[in-house]
Design an enzyme around this catalytic site. Structure first.
Site, PDB file in Angstrom:
ATOM      1  N   SER A 135      61.651   3.930  39.031  1.00 32.87           N
ATOM      2  CA  SER A 135      60.842   4.818  38.579  1.00 32.87           C
ATOM      3  C   SER A 135      59.249   4.728  39.153  1.00 32.87           C
ATOM      4  CB  SER A 135      60.730   4.990  37.062  1.00 32.87           C
ATOM      5  OG  SER A 135      60.072   5.904  36.410  1.00 32.87           O
ATOM      6  N   LYS A 161      62.991   8.012  41.365  1.00 31.70           N
ATOM      7  CA  LYS A 161      62.374   8.998  40.689  1.00 31.70           C
ATOM      8  C   LYS A 161      60.795   8.728  40.588  1.00 31.70           C
ATOM      9  CE  LYS A 161      61.958   8.454  35.513  1.00 31.70           C
ATOM     10  NZ  LYS A 161      62.704   7.798  34.503  1.00 31.70           N
ATOM     11  N   LYS A 163      57.386  10.309  39.101  1.00 33.20           N
ATOM     12  CA  LYS A 163      56.775  10.852  37.931  1.00 33.20           C
ATOM     13  C   LYS A 163      55.924  12.116  38.133  1.00 33.20           C
ATOM     14  CE  LYS A 163      58.129   8.160  34.421  1.00 33.20           C
ATOM     15  NZ  LYS A 163      58.503   8.550  33.097  1.00 33.20           N
ATOM     16  N   ASP A 188      60.561  13.209  36.984  1.00 37.07           N
ATOM     17  CA  ASP A 188      60.233  12.956  35.315  1.00 37.07           C
ATOM     18  C   ASP A 188      58.973  13.285  34.902  1.00 37.07           C
ATOM     19  OD1 ASP A 188      60.488  12.205  32.664  1.00 37.07           O
ATOM     20  OD2 ASP A 188      60.748  10.050  32.941  1.00 37.07           O
ATOM     21  N   GLU A 213      63.663  15.243  34.425  1.00 37.21           N
ATOM     22  CA  GLU A 213      63.657  14.786  33.458  1.00 37.21           C
ATOM     23  C   GLU A 213      62.953  15.330  32.360  1.00 37.21           C
ATOM     24  OE1 GLU A 213      63.981  10.579  33.956  1.00 37.21           O
ATOM     25  OE2 GLU A 213      63.614   9.876  31.922  1.00 37.21           O
ATOM     26  N   ASP A 238      65.774  13.073  28.079  1.00 36.27           N
ATOM     27  CA  ASP A 238      65.032  11.800  27.633  1.00 36.27           C
ATOM     28  C   ASP A 238      64.403  11.658  26.214  1.00 36.27           C
ATOM     29  OD1 ASP A 238      63.576   9.275  27.152  1.00 36.27           O
ATOM     30  OD2 ASP A 238      62.620   9.237  29.133  1.00 36.27           O
ATOM     31  N   LYS A 262      68.240   5.331  26.289  1.00 40.99           N
ATOM     32  CA  LYS A 262      67.410   3.887  26.464  1.00 40.99           C
ATOM     33  C   LYS A 262      67.816   3.574  25.042  1.00 40.99           C
ATOM     34  CE  LYS A 262      63.308   5.945  28.848  1.00 40.99           C
ATOM     35  NZ  LYS A 262      62.081   6.439  28.793  1.00 40.99           N
ATOM     36  N   GLY A 290      64.472   3.032  31.149  1.00 42.50           N
ATOM     37  CA  GLY A 290      63.498   1.969  31.167  1.00 42.50           C
ATOM     38  C   GLY A 290      62.356   2.372  30.531  1.00 42.50           C
TER      39      GLY A 290
HETATM   40  O1  OSB Z   1      60.109   8.257  30.737  1.00 43.33           O
HETATM   41  O2  OSB Z   1      61.495   6.909  31.479  1.00 43.33           O
HETATM   42  C1  OSB Z   1      60.350   7.476  31.128  1.00 43.33           C
HETATM   43  C2  OSB Z   1      58.155   4.236  31.304  1.00 43.33           C
HETATM   44  C3  OSB Z   1      57.608   4.287  29.953  1.00 43.33           C
HETATM   45  C4  OSB Z   1      57.680   5.610  29.185  1.00 43.33           C
HETATM   46  C5  OSB Z   1      58.541   6.458  29.596  1.00 43.33           C
HETATM   47  C6  OSB Z   1      59.392   6.111  30.796  1.00 43.33           C
HETATM   48  C7  OSB Z   1      58.958   5.186  31.592  1.00 43.33           C
HETATM   49  C8  OSB Z   1      59.655   4.908  32.945  1.00 43.33           C
HETATM   50  C9  OSB Z   1      59.896   3.627  33.516  1.00 43.33           C
HETATM   51  O3  OSB Z   1      60.274   5.960  33.431  1.00 43.33           O
HETATM   52  C10 OSB Z   1      61.059   3.064  33.702  1.00 43.33           C
HETATM   53  C11 OSB Z   1      60.922   1.546  34.083  1.00 43.33           C
HETATM   54  O4  OSB Z   1      61.147   0.706  33.012  1.00 43.33           O
HETATM   55  O5  OSB Z   1      60.759   1.356  35.383  1.00 43.33           O
HETATM   56 MG    MG Z   2      61.865   9.532  31.034  1.00 40.70          MG
END
Ligand code: OSB
Ligand code: MG
Length: 380
Positions: A135, A161, A163, A188, A213, A238, A262, A290
């Site tokens: 991510s 992925k 953001k 995401d 996402e 999510d 999660k 994560g």
């Molecule tokens: O939306 O998946 C998410 C990290 C913090 C809060 C929300 C998210 C995330 C990540 C990081 O996408 C995933 C990772 O631990 O690498």
């Molecule tokens: Mg997410």
């Protein structure tokens, strides 16, 4: 399993680089670790709440409060046959899934150790190798994002992925897609858009994304069903999904075609396992999300990812992507095929570096079963 002691601690860990999402940027993590001693064995869990209530309602401090004032006092001294009995014991506590998960998962680790099996096997997992993705946080410009993607692909990761948020979406995805036409790519948004943005979000259809996402409100399954009917890209939920009832409602409403599970958001291994099973039976693939975890949370994510419903690469990646030094031994490593090997030793399968955890600890709360009162001699 008699709960002999519970230790709750807050540790501070600094990410190698800041991680930006649509709701903010984090670099200094405040992580809660839980150690439960039962029948002489130590089980470890991690609370995956963020520092602010921007992803979901919980924070490091709300979890500290709920564990310290409600969960730990009611659990200490109790006897459980199995960790899976924990959710029922806590059924009076509404929400606070991440707080509950930290404790429940520590019980699962302990149970697996007491039974001398790896946790993933105790959970019923069958996948000995887990598909790993990354991510990537929001970047200043598309070029620097493409550079990051190039590096991660060199590491072997099976899915990238990105953001996104309004103003940092179309051009960024376009640049990555142009450079890498064939990779598995997803986005995401962490709830950054509304149904007014349908036309804009629909433009992303041209990139053949694996999924999009949580584009809409954190608590609005219904709005996602409206959006899914109008775009080709598969929606992944999510933030919206906290339990199996939510997952079933979302599937029935056609609000998504896949779910990011999660452990913290769904309150622990028992509910996560139930959810992946319900999704698998309905042909809905799931994957492991994560929360920038330390090695302890990461180890639990790996155990969960071995369940057969987890058929898409997760956001579970190498310790070294996050930390200069992780709190577990060995650290989590990713093979050149972009996979993580399920561990062979009992429990979470990684050992906790107690000295390091001690050094990182900034506060701690302890609950201990009162020792049996000594029989006093009648005459002294
Ligand atoms: O939306 O998946 C998410 C990290 C913090 C809060 C929300 C998210 C995330 C990540 C990081 O996408 C995933 C990772 O631990 O690498
Ligand atoms: Mg997410």
């Amino acid at each position: 399993m008699k709960i002999e002691s519970i230790a709750l601690r807050e540790i501070h860990m600094r990410l190698k680089s800041p991680f930006e999402t649509s709701f903010g940027t984090v670099q200094n993590r405040r992580i809660l670790l839980v150690e439960v001693v039962t029948d002489g064995v130590s089980g470890w869990g991690e609370v995956t709440a963020g520092e602010t209530p921007a992803y979901n309602a919980e924070t490091t401090d709300t979890a500290w409060h709920v564990i310290s004032d409600f969960i730990a006092p009611s659990l200490i001294g109790k006897s459980l046959t199995e960790a899976s009995e924990f959710p029922e014991l806590m059924s009076q506590i509404r929400g606070h899934e991440m707080a509950k998960s930290g404790i429940e998962n520590a019980l699962w680790d302990a149970e697996a150790q007491l039974k001398s099996v790896p946790l993933w096997k105790l959970l019923g997992g069958t996948l000995e190798e887990i598909a790993s993705g990354v991510s990537l946080g929001i970047r200043e410009n598309p070029q620097s994002l493409v550079k990051r993607v190039t590096e991660e692909l060199r590491g072997g990761y099976q899915r990238i992925k990105l953001k996104i948020k309004p103003g940092k979406d179309y051009e960024f995805v376009a640049a990555v897609r142009k450079e890498f036409p064939d990779i598995r790519l997803s986005v995401d948004a962490n709830s950054a858009y509304s149904l007014d943005d349908v036309t804009h979000l629909k433009r992303l259809d041209e990139f053949g994304l694996l999924m999009m996402e949580q584009p809409l409100n954190w608590d609005d399954i219904y709005a996602h069903s409206k959006l899914q009917a109008q775009i080709e890209t598969a929606i992944c939920l999510d933030e919206c999904i906290h339990n199996t009832r939510h997952a079933l409602a979302a599937i029935e409403l056609r609000a998504c075609r896949t779910i990011n599970i999660k452990l913290g958001r769904v309150s622990g291994h028992t509910e996560a396992r139930r959810m992946q099973d319900a999704c698998r039976k309905r042909g809905v693939p799931v994957w492991c999300g994560g929360m920038l975890e330390s090695g302890i949370g990461r180890a639990h994510n790996i155990a969960m990812s071995a369940l057969s419903g987890f058929s898409l690469p997760g956001d579970v990646s190498a310790s070294q992507r996050y930390w200069n030094e992780d709190v577990i031994e060995p650290e989590v490593e990713v093979t050149s095929r972009g996979t993580i090997q399920a561990p062979k030793t009992p429990g979470i399968g990684y050992s906790v570096k107690r000295d390091l955890v001690e050094r990182l600890t900034v506060r701690r709360n302890d609950w201990v079963v009162p020792a049996r009162r000594e029989l006093r001699p009648l005459y002294t």
